[in-house]
Design an enzyme around this catalytic site. Structure first.
Site, mmCIF file in Angstrom:
data_model
loop_
_atom_site.group_PDB
_atom_site.id
_atom_site.type_symbol
_atom_site.label_atom_id
_atom_site.label_comp_id
_atom_site.label_asym_id
_atom_site.label_seq_id
_atom_site.Cartn_x
_atom_site.Cartn_y
_atom_site.Cartn_z
ATOM 1 N N CYS A 32 -1.729 18.791 9.387
ATOM 2 C CA CYS A 32 -2.377 20.143 9.973
ATOM 3 C C CYS A 32 -3.558 19.789 10.692
ATOM 4 O O CYS A 32 -3.823 20.128 11.865
ATOM 5 C CB CYS A 32 -2.651 21.060 8.877
ATOM 6 S SG CYS A 32 -1.037 21.763 7.865
ATOM 7 N N HIS A 56 -8.578 25.161 10.110
ATOM 8 C CA HIS A 56 -8.380 24.040 9.448
ATOM 9 C C HIS A 56 -9.126 22.653 10.049
ATOM 10 O O HIS A 56 -8.671 21.679 10.298
ATOM 11 C CB HIS A 56 -6.980 23.615 9.495
ATOM 12 C CG HIS A 56 -6.544 22.940 7.835
ATOM 13 N ND1 HIS A 56 -5.241 22.447 7.504
ATOM 14 C CD2 HIS A 56 -7.511 22.666 6.810
ATOM 15 C CE1 HIS A 56 -5.443 21.904 6.446
ATOM 16 N NE2 HIS A 56 -6.659 22.010 5.982
#
Length: 523
Positions: free
Chosen positions: A105, A155
Protein backbone atom coordinates in the site's frame (compact mmCIF):
# COMPACT_ATOMS: atom_id res chain seq x y z
CA UNK A 1 -14.36 23.77 -1.75
CA UNK A 2 -16.18 23.57 1.56
CA UNK A 3 -16.77 20.08 3.01
CA UNK A 4 -20.26 18.81 3.69
CA UNK A 5 -21.57 20.28 6.92
CA UNK A 6 -22.05 17.85 9.79
CA UNK A 7 -25.74 17.25 10.39
CA UNK A 8 -25.68 15.92 13.92
CA UNK A 9 -22.93 15.67 16.52
CA UNK A 10 -22.49 13.55 19.57
CA UNK A 11 -19.85 14.43 22.16
CA UNK A 12 -17.68 11.45 23.02
CA UNK A 13 -15.29 13.20 25.40
CA UNK A 14 -13.87 16.64 26.06
CA UNK A 15 -11.00 16.12 23.62
CA UNK A 16 -12.85 14.77 20.61
CA UNK A 17 -16.32 15.04 19.14
CA UNK A 18 -17.52 12.63 16.47
CA UNK A 19 -19.91 13.63 13.73
CA UNK A 20 -22.63 11.05 13.14
CA UNK A 21 -24.81 11.04 10.02
CA UNK A 22 -27.95 9.00 9.71
CA UNK A 23 -28.15 7.11 6.42
CA UNK A 24 -31.00 9.34 5.25
CA UNK A 25 -29.12 12.50 6.26
CA UNK A 26 -25.96 11.38 4.50
CA UNK A 27 -27.69 10.46 1.25
CA UNK A 28 -29.56 13.75 1.31
CA UNK A 29 -26.34 15.68 1.92
CA UNK A 30 -24.62 14.22 -1.16
CA UNK A 31 -27.67 14.62 -3.35
CA UNK A 32 -28.80 10.99 -3.39
CA UNK A 33 -31.97 11.22 -1.33
CA UNK A 34 -33.68 8.33 0.36
CA UNK A 35 -34.90 6.80 -2.89
CA UNK A 36 -31.57 5.09 -3.46
CA UNK A 37 -28.34 5.43 -5.36
CA UNK A 38 -29.03 4.58 -8.98
CA UNK A 39 -32.11 6.72 -9.64
CA UNK A 40 -31.17 9.80 -7.67
CA UNK A 41 -27.65 10.14 -9.07
CA UNK A 42 -29.13 10.75 -12.49
CA UNK A 43 -31.90 13.13 -11.44
CA UNK A 44 -29.68 15.26 -9.20
CA UNK A 45 -26.91 15.57 -11.75
CA UNK A 46 -29.05 16.36 -14.73
CA UNK A 47 -30.70 19.18 -12.81
CA UNK A 48 -27.65 20.73 -11.20
CA UNK A 49 -24.62 20.23 -13.43
CA UNK A 50 -23.60 22.76 -16.04
CA UNK A 51 -22.19 21.66 -19.41
CA UNK A 52 -19.20 24.01 -19.35
CA UNK A 53 -15.94 22.51 -20.62
CA UNK A 54 -12.59 23.95 -19.64
CA UNK A 55 -9.87 24.23 -22.27
CA UNK A 56 -7.51 22.46 -19.88
CA UNK A 57 -8.48 18.82 -19.38
CA UNK A 58 -9.87 17.77 -16.03
CA UNK A 59 -8.61 14.65 -14.26
CA UNK A 60 -10.57 12.01 -12.37
CA UNK A 61 -8.11 9.47 -10.96
CA UNK A 62 -9.73 6.47 -9.29
CA UNK A 63 -7.82 3.64 -7.66
CA UNK A 64 -8.86 0.54 -5.81
CA UNK A 65 -6.93 -1.25 -3.09
CA UNK A 66 -5.82 -4.82 -3.74
CA UNK A 67 -7.61 -5.35 -7.07
CA UNK A 68 -5.46 -7.48 -9.36
CA UNK A 69 -5.60 -7.28 -13.14
CA UNK A 70 -6.83 -10.84 -13.59
CA UNK A 71 -9.81 -10.21 -11.24
CA UNK A 72 -11.49 -7.96 -13.83
CA UNK A 73 -13.94 -9.10 -16.46
CA UNK A 74 -12.22 -7.25 -19.32
CA UNK A 75 -9.02 -9.17 -18.45
CA UNK A 76 -10.81 -12.49 -18.90
CA UNK A 77 -12.25 -13.31 -15.47
CA UNK A 78 -15.72 -14.70 -16.21
CA UNK A 79 -16.70 -14.67 -12.52
CA UNK A 80 -15.98 -10.98 -12.04
CA UNK A 81 -18.97 -8.67 -11.71
CA UNK A 82 -17.30 -5.67 -13.35
CA UNK A 83 -19.49 -4.45 -16.25
CA UNK A 84 -18.72 -0.77 -15.61
CA UNK A 85 -14.97 -1.29 -15.40
CA UNK A 86 -15.20 -3.43 -18.53
CA UNK A 87 -17.11 -0.62 -20.26
CA UNK A 88 -14.44 1.85 -19.24
CA UNK A 89 -11.81 -0.43 -20.80
CA UNK A 90 -13.81 -0.39 -24.06
CA UNK A 91 -13.89 3.41 -24.04
CA UNK A 92 -10.17 4.04 -23.62
CA UNK A 93 -6.80 2.32 -23.50
CA UNK A 94 -5.96 -0.78 -21.51
CA UNK A 95 -2.31 -0.95 -20.43
CA UNK A 96 -2.32 -4.72 -20.22
CA UNK A 97 1.21 -5.06 -18.80
CA UNK A 98 0.88 -2.53 -15.98
CA UNK A 99 2.53 -3.52 -12.70
CA UNK A 100 3.08 -2.12 -9.24
CA UNK A 101 6.77 -1.37 -8.60
CA UNK A 102 6.42 -2.49 -4.98
CA UNK A 103 3.07 -4.28 -4.50
CA UNK A 104 2.16 -2.95 -1.06
CA UNK A 105 0.00 0.00 0.00
CA UNK A 106 2.30 2.79 1.20
CA UNK A 107 5.20 2.13 -1.18
CA UNK A 108 2.80 2.23 -4.13
CA UNK A 109 1.26 5.52 -3.01
CA UNK A 110 4.63 7.13 -2.46
CA UNK A 111 5.72 6.13 -5.98
CA UNK A 112 2.40 7.17 -7.50
CA UNK A 113 2.59 10.70 -6.09
CA UNK A 114 6.31 11.27 -6.75
CA UNK A 115 7.11 9.24 -9.87
CA UNK A 116 10.04 7.74 -7.93
CA UNK A 117 11.02 4.22 -6.90
CA UNK A 118 10.74 2.95 -3.33
CA UNK A 119 14.45 3.21 -2.61
CA UNK A 120 14.27 6.90 -3.55
CA UNK A 121 11.12 7.78 -1.60
CA UNK A 122 12.34 5.77 1.42
CA UNK A 123 8.86 4.28 1.93
CA UNK A 124 10.43 0.87 2.45
CA UNK A 125 7.64 -0.61 4.62
CA UNK A 126 4.13 0.48 5.62
CA UNK A 127 3.39 2.85 8.51
CA UNK A 128 6.17 5.34 7.84
CA UNK A 129 5.71 9.09 7.48
CA UNK A 130 6.47 10.48 4.03
CA UNK A 131 8.99 13.21 3.45
CA UNK A 132 7.45 16.44 2.20
CA UNK A 133 10.34 17.77 0.11
CA UNK A 134 9.43 15.84 -3.05
CA UNK A 135 7.85 17.64 -6.01
CA UNK A 136 4.62 15.64 -6.07
CA UNK A 137 1.63 15.11 -8.34
CA UNK A 138 -0.51 17.40 -6.17
CA UNK A 139 2.09 20.17 -6.19
CA UNK A 140 2.16 20.25 -9.98
CA UNK A 141 -1.63 20.25 -10.24
CA UNK A 142 -2.12 22.99 -7.66
CA UNK A 143 0.73 25.05 -9.12
CA UNK A 144 -0.87 24.76 -12.55
CA UNK A 145 -4.15 26.31 -11.38
CA UNK A 146 -6.14 23.12 -10.81
CA UNK A 147 -8.77 22.75 -8.13
CA UNK A 148 -7.76 19.54 -6.36
CA UNK A 149 -9.71 16.96 -4.41
CA UNK A 150 -8.60 13.90 -2.49
CA UNK A 151 -11.16 11.46 -1.11
CA UNK A 152 -10.32 8.22 0.71
CA UNK A 153 -7.30 6.32 1.97
CA UNK A 154 -3.93 8.14 2.15
CA UNK A 155 -1.52 5.82 4.03
CA UNK A 156 1.50 8.11 3.90
CA UNK A 157 1.27 9.89 7.24
CA UNK A 158 0.96 7.61 10.27
CA UNK A 159 4.23 6.74 11.96
CA UNK A 160 2.98 4.02 14.27
CA UNK A 161 2.27 0.35 13.64
CA UNK A 162 -1.37 -0.14 14.63
CA UNK A 163 -3.61 2.24 16.57
CA UNK A 164 -5.03 3.35 13.23
CA UNK A 165 -8.17 4.99 14.60
CA UNK A 166 -6.40 7.43 16.89
CA UNK A 167 -6.71 10.85 15.20
CA UNK A 168 -2.99 11.41 15.62
CA UNK A 169 -2.65 8.61 13.04
CA UNK A 170 -5.87 8.85 11.03
CA UNK A 171 -5.91 12.64 10.53
CA UNK A 172 -3.58 14.15 7.92
CA UNK A 173 -3.35 17.86 8.82
CA UNK A 174 -3.63 20.57 6.17
CA UNK A 175 -0.26 21.68 4.93
CA UNK A 176 2.85 19.99 3.58
CA UNK A 177 1.88 16.43 4.53
CA UNK A 178 -0.98 16.53 2.01
CA UNK A 179 1.66 16.79 -0.72
CA UNK A 180 -0.02 19.53 -2.73
CA UNK A 181 -3.67 18.50 -2.35
CA UNK A 182 -4.62 21.84 -0.85
CA UNK A 183 -8.30 22.14 -1.75
CA UNK A 184 -11.08 19.63 -0.99
CA UNK A 185 -10.02 16.86 1.37
CA UNK A 186 -12.15 14.03 2.77
CA UNK A 187 -9.55 11.49 3.74
CA UNK A 188 -8.01 9.32 6.42
CA UNK A 189 -4.69 7.60 6.72
CA UNK A 190 -5.70 3.93 7.05
CA UNK A 191 -8.65 1.70 7.90
CA UNK A 192 -10.56 -1.08 6.17
CA UNK A 193 -13.76 -1.49 8.16
CA UNK A 194 -16.28 -0.28 5.62
CA UNK A 195 -19.25 0.15 7.95
CA UNK A 196 -19.19 2.74 10.72
CA UNK A 197 -16.37 4.34 8.78
CA UNK A 198 -15.23 7.94 8.92
CA UNK A 199 -13.06 10.57 7.31
CA UNK A 200 -11.47 13.89 8.21
CA UNK A 201 -11.55 17.26 6.52
CA UNK A 202 -9.42 19.97 8.09
CA UNK A 203 -9.65 19.07 11.78
CA UNK A 204 -9.05 15.92 13.86
CA UNK A 205 -12.82 15.58 14.24
CA UNK A 206 -14.05 12.31 12.73
CA UNK A 207 -16.97 12.61 10.35
CA UNK A 208 -18.91 9.35 10.25
CA UNK A 209 -20.92 8.37 7.19
CA UNK A 210 -23.64 6.93 9.38
CA UNK A 211 -25.26 3.70 10.40
CA UNK A 212 -25.53 1.09 7.63
CA UNK A 213 -23.80 3.36 5.10
CA UNK A 214 -21.15 1.48 3.12
CA UNK A 215 -17.97 3.52 2.82
CA UNK A 216 -17.36 3.16 -0.97
CA UNK A 217 -20.96 4.26 -1.63
CA UNK A 218 -20.45 7.28 0.62
CA UNK A 219 -17.10 8.20 -0.89
CA UNK A 220 -18.60 8.05 -4.35
CA UNK A 221 -21.33 10.40 -3.18
CA UNK A 222 -18.74 12.84 -1.87
CA UNK A 223 -16.91 12.76 -5.18
CA UNK A 224 -20.10 13.26 -7.16
CA UNK A 225 -20.89 16.26 -4.99
CA UNK A 226 -17.40 17.63 -5.68
CA UNK A 227 -17.90 17.15 -9.42
CA UNK A 228 -21.23 18.98 -9.27
CA UNK A 229 -19.60 21.97 -7.59
CA UNK A 230 -16.48 21.83 -9.77
CA UNK A 231 -18.62 21.95 -12.90
CA UNK A 232 -19.69 25.46 -11.90
CA UNK A 233 -16.13 26.69 -11.37
CA UNK A 234 -13.95 28.40 -13.93
CA UNK A 235 -10.96 26.35 -12.77
CA UNK A 236 -10.23 22.86 -14.11
CA UNK A 237 -10.24 20.11 -11.51
CA UNK A 238 -8.02 17.16 -10.62
CA UNK A 239 -9.77 14.73 -8.30
CA UNK A 240 -8.35 11.56 -6.74
CA UNK A 241 -10.62 8.90 -5.26
CA UNK A 242 -8.81 6.21 -3.27
CA UNK A 243 -11.19 3.36 -2.42
CA UNK A 244 -10.34 0.87 0.34
CA UNK A 245 -12.04 -2.11 -1.32
CA UNK A 246 -11.52 -4.94 -2.11
CA UNK A 247 -8.86 -5.00 0.63
CA UNK A 248 -9.58 -7.35 3.55
CA UNK A 249 -11.19 -8.02 6.05
CA UNK A 250 -13.30 -10.31 3.85
CA UNK A 251 -16.36 -11.10 5.92
CA UNK A 252 -20.14 -10.91 5.70
CA UNK A 253 -20.11 -7.92 8.05
CA UNK A 254 -17.82 -5.92 5.76
CA UNK A 255 -19.75 -6.06 2.48
CA UNK A 256 -23.40 -5.28 1.59
CA UNK A 257 -25.63 -8.35 1.59
CA UNK A 258 -26.91 -7.74 -1.93
CA UNK A 259 -23.37 -8.06 -3.31
CA UNK A 260 -22.41 -10.98 -1.09
CA UNK A 261 -25.54 -12.72 -2.35
CA UNK A 262 -24.29 -12.46 -5.93
CA UNK A 263 -21.44 -14.87 -5.13
CA UNK A 264 -22.73 -17.05 -2.29
CA UNK A 265 -23.18 -20.06 -4.58
CA UNK A 266 -20.20 -19.39 -6.86
CA UNK A 267 -17.31 -21.80 -6.51
CA UNK A 268 -13.84 -20.32 -6.08
CA UNK A 269 -11.49 -23.30 -5.91
CA UNK A 270 -7.78 -22.97 -5.30
CA UNK A 271 -5.83 -21.99 -8.44
CA UNK A 272 -3.37 -24.32 -10.20
CA UNK A 273 -0.43 -22.60 -8.48
CA UNK A 274 -1.87 -23.02 -4.98
CA UNK A 275 0.61 -24.53 -2.53
CA UNK A 276 -0.18 -26.28 0.76
CA UNK A 277 3.04 -25.03 2.32
CA UNK A 278 3.86 -21.41 3.03
CA UNK A 279 6.45 -19.71 0.87
CA UNK A 280 9.63 -19.64 3.00
CA UNK A 281 10.35 -16.08 1.86
CA UNK A 282 6.93 -14.77 2.98
CA UNK A 283 6.55 -12.42 5.92
CA UNK A 284 3.87 -12.70 8.61
CA UNK A 285 1.30 -11.00 6.40
CA UNK A 286 2.04 -13.43 3.57
CA UNK A 287 1.79 -16.70 5.49
CA UNK A 288 -1.37 -18.76 5.99
CA UNK A 289 -2.30 -20.80 9.04
CA UNK A 290 -4.51 -23.93 8.68
CA UNK A 291 -7.65 -22.06 9.69
CA UNK A 292 -7.06 -19.36 7.10
CA UNK A 293 -6.54 -21.93 4.38
CA UNK A 294 -10.01 -23.28 5.11
CA UNK A 295 -11.42 -19.77 4.69
CA UNK A 296 -9.81 -19.02 1.32
CA UNK A 297 -12.83 -19.84 -0.83
CA UNK A 298 -15.15 -17.73 1.29
CA UNK A 299 -12.61 -14.91 1.34
CA UNK A 300 -12.60 -14.95 -2.46
CA UNK A 301 -16.41 -14.71 -2.49
CA UNK A 302 -16.36 -11.59 -0.33
CA UNK A 303 -13.48 -10.14 -2.35
CA UNK A 304 -15.50 -10.50 -5.55
CA UNK A 305 -18.54 -9.06 -3.79
CA UNK A 306 -16.55 -6.00 -2.76
CA UNK A 307 -15.28 -5.68 -6.32
CA UNK A 308 -18.84 -5.81 -7.67
CA UNK A 309 -19.81 -2.95 -5.35
CA UNK A 310 -16.71 -1.04 -6.41
CA UNK A 311 -17.75 -1.54 -10.02
CA UNK A 312 -21.23 -0.20 -9.30
CA UNK A 313 -19.67 2.95 -7.90
CA UNK A 314 -17.44 3.33 -10.93
CA UNK A 315 -20.65 3.31 -12.95
CA UNK A 316 -22.11 6.05 -10.76
CA UNK A 317 -19.02 8.20 -11.30
CA UNK A 318 -19.11 7.73 -15.06
CA UNK A 319 -22.80 8.60 -15.14
CA UNK A 320 -22.06 11.72 -13.11
CA UNK A 321 -19.40 12.85 -15.56
CA UNK A 322 -21.68 12.28 -18.54
CA UNK A 323 -24.56 14.22 -17.04
CA UNK A 324 -22.26 17.03 -15.93
CA UNK A 325 -21.20 17.80 -19.47
CA UNK A 326 -17.56 17.39 -18.38
CA UNK A 327 -16.89 13.88 -19.69
CA UNK A 328 -15.56 14.95 -23.07
CA UNK A 329 -12.77 17.00 -21.50
CA UNK A 330 -12.01 14.82 -18.49
CA UNK A 331 -9.22 12.26 -18.39
CA UNK A 332 -10.42 9.28 -16.37
CA UNK A 333 -7.89 6.86 -14.91
CA UNK A 334 -8.77 3.61 -13.16
CA UNK A 335 -6.13 1.46 -11.51
CA UNK A 336 -5.15 -0.31 -8.27
CA UNK A 337 -2.17 -0.34 -5.95
CA UNK A 338 -1.58 -4.11 -6.16
CA UNK A 339 -3.37 -7.45 -6.18
CA UNK A 340 -3.68 -10.34 -3.73
CA UNK A 341 -2.31 -13.91 -3.70
CA UNK A 342 -5.09 -15.93 -1.97
CA UNK A 343 -2.88 -18.99 -1.54
CA UNK A 344 -1.10 -18.89 -4.89
CA UNK A 345 2.56 -19.90 -4.52
CA UNK A 346 1.91 -20.52 -0.82
CA UNK A 347 1.16 -16.88 -0.05
CA UNK A 348 -1.83 -15.06 1.39
CA UNK A 349 -1.03 -11.44 0.64
CA UNK A 350 0.72 -9.01 -1.68
CA UNK A 351 4.31 -7.68 -1.57
CA UNK A 352 5.66 -10.15 -4.11
CA UNK A 353 6.59 -10.20 -7.81
CA UNK A 354 4.14 -12.95 -8.78
CA UNK A 355 1.42 -11.94 -11.23
CA UNK A 356 -1.46 -12.16 -8.76
CA UNK A 357 0.13 -9.42 -6.63
CA UNK A 358 2.09 -7.25 -9.07
CA UNK A 359 -0.08 -7.15 -12.21
CA UNK A 360 -2.65 -4.35 -11.94
CA UNK A 361 -5.39 -2.78 -14.05
CA UNK A 362 -4.53 0.56 -15.65
CA UNK A 363 -7.17 2.16 -17.85
CA UNK A 364 -7.22 5.66 -19.35
CA UNK A 365 -10.26 7.25 -20.98
CA UNK A 366 -10.27 10.63 -22.72
CA UNK A 367 -12.97 10.91 -25.40
CA UNK A 368 -11.71 12.00 -28.85
CA UNK A 369 -8.09 11.87 -27.64
CA UNK A 370 -7.42 8.31 -26.43
CA UNK A 371 -8.56 5.68 -28.97
CA UNK A 372 -11.53 3.76 -27.59
CA UNK A 373 -10.97 0.06 -27.07
CA UNK A 374 -7.23 0.28 -27.66
CA UNK A 375 -4.61 -1.82 -25.93
CA UNK A 376 -1.02 -0.92 -25.08
CA UNK A 377 1.53 -3.58 -24.21
CA UNK A 378 4.03 -1.03 -22.83
CA UNK A 379 5.68 -2.10 -19.57
CA UNK A 380 4.09 0.70 -17.55
CA UNK A 381 4.70 0.68 -13.80
CA UNK A 382 3.76 2.92 -10.89
CA UNK A 383 6.58 5.43 -11.42
CA UNK A 384 5.41 6.04 -14.99
CA UNK A 385 1.89 7.10 -14.00
CA UNK A 386 2.65 10.64 -12.84
CA UNK A 387 4.75 11.67 -15.89
CA UNK A 388 2.29 9.98 -18.26
CA UNK A 389 -0.81 11.70 -16.90
CA UNK A 390 0.86 15.10 -16.44
CA UNK A 391 2.06 14.93 -20.04
CA UNK A 392 -1.45 14.07 -21.26
CA UNK A 393 -2.60 17.19 -19.42
CA UNK A 394 0.21 19.22 -21.05
CA UNK A 395 1.73 19.99 -17.64
CA UNK A 396 5.42 20.09 -16.80
CA UNK A 397 6.88 16.90 -15.37
CA UNK A 398 9.36 17.51 -12.51
CA UNK A 399 12.90 16.78 -13.65
CA UNK A 400 13.60 14.51 -10.68
CA UNK A 401 10.88 12.01 -11.69
CA UNK A 402 12.33 8.54 -12.32
CA UNK A 403 9.47 7.12 -14.38
CA UNK A 404 8.92 7.47 -18.12
CA UNK A 405 6.30 9.51 -19.95
CA UNK A 406 4.15 6.98 -21.82
CA UNK A 407 1.43 9.41 -22.90
CA UNK A 408 2.16 8.56 -26.53
CA UNK A 409 1.14 4.97 -25.79
CA UNK A 410 -2.19 6.17 -24.42
CA UNK A 411 -2.73 8.25 -27.55
CA UNK A 412 -1.91 5.34 -29.86
CA UNK A 413 1.39 6.79 -31.07
CA UNK A 414 4.89 5.35 -31.31
CA UNK A 415 7.69 6.35 -28.97
CA UNK A 416 10.15 5.18 -26.35
CA UNK A 417 9.09 2.57 -23.81
CA UNK A 418 10.72 0.83 -20.85
CA UNK A 419 12.34 -2.42 -21.88
CA UNK A 420 11.07 -3.89 -18.64
CA UNK A 421 9.43 -2.75 -15.42
CA UNK A 422 11.67 -2.75 -12.35
CA UNK A 423 10.13 -4.10 -9.13
CA UNK A 424 11.45 -3.93 -5.58
CA UNK A 425 10.79 -5.32 -2.15
CA UNK A 426 12.63 -3.76 0.76
CA UNK A 427 11.23 -5.71 3.71
CA UNK A 428 8.19 -7.14 5.44
CA UNK A 429 4.85 -5.46 4.91
CA UNK A 430 5.02 -3.23 8.00
CA UNK A 431 7.79 -4.64 10.21
CA UNK A 432 11.57 -4.35 10.37
CA UNK A 433 12.37 -7.94 9.37
CA UNK A 434 15.13 -9.25 7.16
CA UNK A 435 14.94 -12.16 4.75
CA UNK A 436 12.06 -11.05 2.53
CA UNK A 437 13.88 -8.60 0.22
CA UNK A 438 13.92 -9.15 -3.53
CA UNK A 439 14.37 -7.33 -6.85
CA UNK A 440 12.66 -8.19 -10.13
CA UNK A 441 12.13 -7.26 -13.76
CA UNK A 442 9.00 -7.89 -15.80
CA UNK A 443 8.98 -7.34 -19.57
CA UNK A 444 6.31 -8.21 -22.14
CA UNK A 445 7.03 -11.89 -21.79
CA UNK A 446 9.15 -12.80 -18.77
CA UNK A 447 9.40 -12.18 -15.05
CA UNK A 448 12.87 -12.43 -13.52
CA UNK A 449 13.45 -12.16 -9.76
CA UNK A 450 16.20 -12.64 -7.21
CA UNK A 451 16.04 -12.84 -3.41
CA UNK A 452 18.68 -11.11 -1.35
CA UNK A 453 18.92 -13.59 1.51
CA UNK A 454 20.23 -16.56 -0.51
CA UNK A 455 20.53 -15.15 -4.07
CA UNK A 456 17.86 -17.59 -5.31
CA UNK A 457 16.73 -16.67 -8.84
CA UNK A 458 13.47 -17.25 -10.67
CA UNK A 459 12.61 -16.85 -14.35
CA UNK A 460 9.09 -17.36 -15.72
CA UNK A 461 7.68 -17.23 -19.24
CA UNK A 462 4.35 -15.52 -18.56
CA UNK A 463 3.00 -16.29 -22.02
CA UNK A 464 3.41 -20.05 -21.97
CA UNK A 465 3.20 -20.36 -18.17
CA UNK A 466 0.69 -17.78 -16.86
CA UNK A 467 0.58 -19.39 -13.40
CA UNK A 468 4.38 -19.18 -13.15
CA UNK A 469 4.82 -22.83 -12.24
CA UNK A 470 8.07 -23.58 -14.10
CA UNK A 471 11.27 -21.84 -13.03
CA UNK A 472 13.48 -21.60 -16.14
CA UNK A 473 16.69 -20.55 -14.38
CA UNK A 474 18.24 -24.01 -14.84
CA UNK A 475 17.02 -24.45 -18.42
CA UNK A 476 19.95 -24.24 -20.91
CA UNK A 477 17.57 -22.93 -23.58
CA UNK A 478 17.04 -19.78 -21.51
CA UNK A 479 20.68 -19.14 -20.59
CA UNK A 480 20.93 -16.03 -22.77
CA UNK A 481 17.61 -14.69 -21.48
CA UNK A 482 18.77 -15.17 -17.92
CA UNK A 483 22.06 -13.37 -18.57
CA UNK A 484 20.18 -10.52 -20.24
CA UNK A 485 18.02 -9.99 -17.17
CA UNK A 486 21.00 -10.20 -14.82
CA UNK A 487 22.79 -7.46 -16.76
CA UNK A 488 19.66 -5.33 -17.06
CA UNK A 489 18.87 -5.59 -13.37
CA UNK A 490 22.42 -4.70 -12.37
CA UNK A 491 22.37 -1.63 -14.60
CA UNK A 492 18.99 -0.46 -13.34
CA UNK A 493 19.95 -0.82 -9.70
CA UNK A 494 23.21 1.05 -10.25
CA UNK A 495 21.36 3.90 -11.96
CA UNK A 496 19.16 4.31 -8.87
CA UNK A 497 21.96 3.81 -6.32
CA UNK A 498 20.01 0.79 -5.10
CA UNK A 499 22.35 -1.22 -2.89
CA UNK A 500 19.87 -4.09 -2.27
CA UNK A 501 20.19 -3.71 1.49
CA UNK A 502 18.46 -5.58 4.29
CA UNK A 503 15.27 -4.19 5.74
CA UNK A 504 16.89 -3.28 9.06
CA UNK A 505 19.67 -1.43 7.21
CA UNK A 506 17.04 0.97 5.85
CA UNK A 507 15.67 1.40 9.37
CA UNK A 508 19.10 2.18 10.77
CA UNK A 509 20.21 4.53 7.98
CA UNK A 510 17.11 6.19 6.50
CA UNK A 511 14.42 6.26 9.19
CA UNK A 512 14.38 7.97 12.58
CA UNK A 513 13.14 6.45 15.84
CA UNK A 514 9.64 7.82 15.21
CA UNK A 515 9.29 6.01 11.86
CA UNK A 516 9.73 9.24 9.95
CA UNK A 517 11.63 9.00 6.66
CA UNK A 518 14.79 11.11 6.61
CA UNK A 519 16.39 10.12 3.32
CA UNK A 520 16.48 7.66 0.44
CA UNK A 521 19.08 6.14 -1.86
CA UNK A 522 19.59 9.42 -3.72
CA UNK A 523 19.58 11.74 -0.74
Amino acid sequence: MAPLRPLRKEKINRKMSLTIFTRRDFLKAVGLGSAGLALQDGISLSQNFSSRNSRQPNLLFVFADQLGYTRCGYAGDKKAGTPNIDKLASQGVNFRNAVSNMPVCSAYRASLLTGKYTTTTGMVINELRMRTDHKCFGHVLTGSGYQTAYVGKWHLYANQLGNHHDPKNSFVPPGPHRLGFDDYWAGYNFHHNYYNAYYHTDTPEKIFYGKNVYEPDAQTGLMIDFLRKASKSKKPFAAFLSYGTPHDPWSASNVPGEYAGMFKDVEFPNPPNYKDQNDPYADGWGRLNPGQRKMLENWRRHYYAMTANLDRNIGRLMDALERSGLARNTIVVFTSDHGEMFGAHGRRAKNIFYEEAAHIPFLVRWPTKVPAGSVSDACLSTVDIMPTILSLMDLKVPKEVEGMDLSHCALGRKGSEPKAAFLQNTGACAAWENGHEWRALRDKRYTYAIYRVDKAELLFDNRSDPYQLKNLVGDPKHKDTLEHFRRTLKGKMESLNDGFQTCTWYRDNWIDRNRIILRGARG
